[in-house]
Design a protein around this motif. Structure first.
Motif, PDB file in Angstrom:
ATOM      1  N   ASP A   7     -30.699  16.964 -53.656  1.00  0.00           N
ATOM      2  CA  ASP A   7     -32.004  17.492 -54.320  1.00  0.00           C
ATOM      3  C   ASP A   7     -32.799  16.044 -54.400  1.00  0.00           C
ATOM      4  OD1 ASP A   7     -31.569  20.253 -54.717  1.00  0.00           O
ATOM      5  OD2 ASP A   7     -29.957  19.657 -56.263  1.00  0.00           O
ATOM      6  N   SER A  53     -35.574  10.225 -57.109  1.00  0.00           N
ATOM      7  CA  SER A  53     -34.379  10.766 -57.792  1.00  0.00           C
ATOM      8  C   SER A  53     -33.635  11.536 -56.613  1.00  0.00           C
ATOM      9  CB  SER A  53     -34.666  11.304 -59.333  1.00  0.00           C
ATOM     10  OG  SER A  53     -35.212  12.509 -59.038  1.00  0.00           O
ATOM     11  N   ARG A  55     -30.006  13.994 -56.652  1.00  0.00           N
ATOM     12  CA  ARG A  55     -28.951  14.552 -57.395  1.00  0.00           C
ATOM     13  C   ARG A  55     -28.222  15.041 -56.266  1.00  0.00           C
ATOM     14  NH1 ARG A  55     -29.514  18.174 -62.483  1.00  0.00           N
ATOM     15  NH2 ARG A  55     -29.760  16.035 -63.019  1.00  0.00           N
ATOM     16  N   THR A  57     -24.965  17.537 -55.317  1.00  0.00           N
ATOM     17  CA  THR A  57     -24.275  18.597 -55.854  1.00  0.00           C
ATOM     18  C   THR A  57     -23.145  19.284 -54.727  1.00  0.00           C
ATOM     19  OG1 THR A  57     -25.826  20.211 -55.738  1.00  0.00           O
ATOM     20  CG2 THR A  57     -25.567  19.185 -57.635  1.00  0.00           C
ATOM     21  N   THR A  63     -22.241  18.703 -60.420  1.00  0.00           N
ATOM     22  CA  THR A  63     -22.948  17.162 -59.966  1.00  0.00           C
ATOM     23  C   THR A  63     -21.918  16.162 -59.654  1.00  0.00           C
ATOM     24  OG1 THR A  63     -24.789  17.714 -61.408  1.00  0.00           O
ATOM     25  CG2 THR A  63     -24.505  15.642 -60.894  1.00  0.00           C
ATOM     26  N   TRP A  65     -23.133  13.160 -58.090  1.00  0.00           N
ATOM     27  CA  TRP A  65     -23.636  11.795 -58.514  1.00  0.00           C
ATOM     28  C   TRP A  65     -25.201  12.195 -58.617  1.00  0.00           C
ATOM     29  CZ3 TRP A  65     -27.750   8.913 -55.542  1.00  0.00           C
ATOM     30  CH2 TRP A  65     -27.829   7.747 -56.318  1.00  0.00           C
ATOM     31  N   ASP A  66     -25.951  11.480 -59.562  1.00  0.00           N
ATOM     32  CA  ASP A  66     -27.492  11.593 -59.881  1.00  0.00           C
ATOM     33  C   ASP A  66     -27.915  10.280 -60.132  1.00  0.00           C
ATOM     34  OD1 ASP A  66     -29.765  12.563 -60.732  1.00  0.00           O
ATOM     35  OD2 ASP A  66     -28.956  13.646 -62.521  1.00  0.00           O
ATOM     36  N   ALA A  68     -31.492   7.395 -59.383  1.00  0.00           N
ATOM     37  CA  ALA A  68     -32.989   7.150 -59.243  1.00  0.00           C
ATOM     38  C   ALA A  68     -33.171   5.857 -58.905  1.00  0.00           C
ATOM     39  CB  ALA A  68     -33.616   7.805 -60.560  1.00  0.00           C
TER      40      ALA A  68
END
Length: 78
Positions: A7, A53, A55, A57, A63, A65-66, A68
């Motif tokens: 995302d 950013s 994300r 999944t 999740t 990794w997230d 930015a």
């Protein structure tokens, strides 16, 4: 191979990418590479500052990794 969703959200908009990778670590490496490519491409056209950013999944919605980052385009002195 596992399928992952990326995302991607930035000042320019939002998109969803799908990627196949052998494991979670490979998916994270791809996300970091994608993040740096977006920032580099934006800087090359010098359209101003940007924040991005991503994300990552898995198909179960977990999740992985997230992350930015942002870039400030500096204009040369006149």
């Amino acid at each position: 191979m596992k399928t992952y969703r990326f995302d991607v959200t930035s000042d320019a908009g939002q998109t969803l990418e799908t990627l196949a990778a052998p494991d979670d670590a490979a998916a994270v490496r791809q996300a970091v590479l994608l993040l740096s490519e977006i920032l580099r491409d934006h800087a090359l056209v010098a359209r101003g500052d940007i924040a991005v950013s991503i994300r990552v999944t898995d198909l179960d919605g977990r999740t992985i990794w997230d992350g930015a980052s942002s870039a400030q385009v500096l204009k040369p002195d006149p």
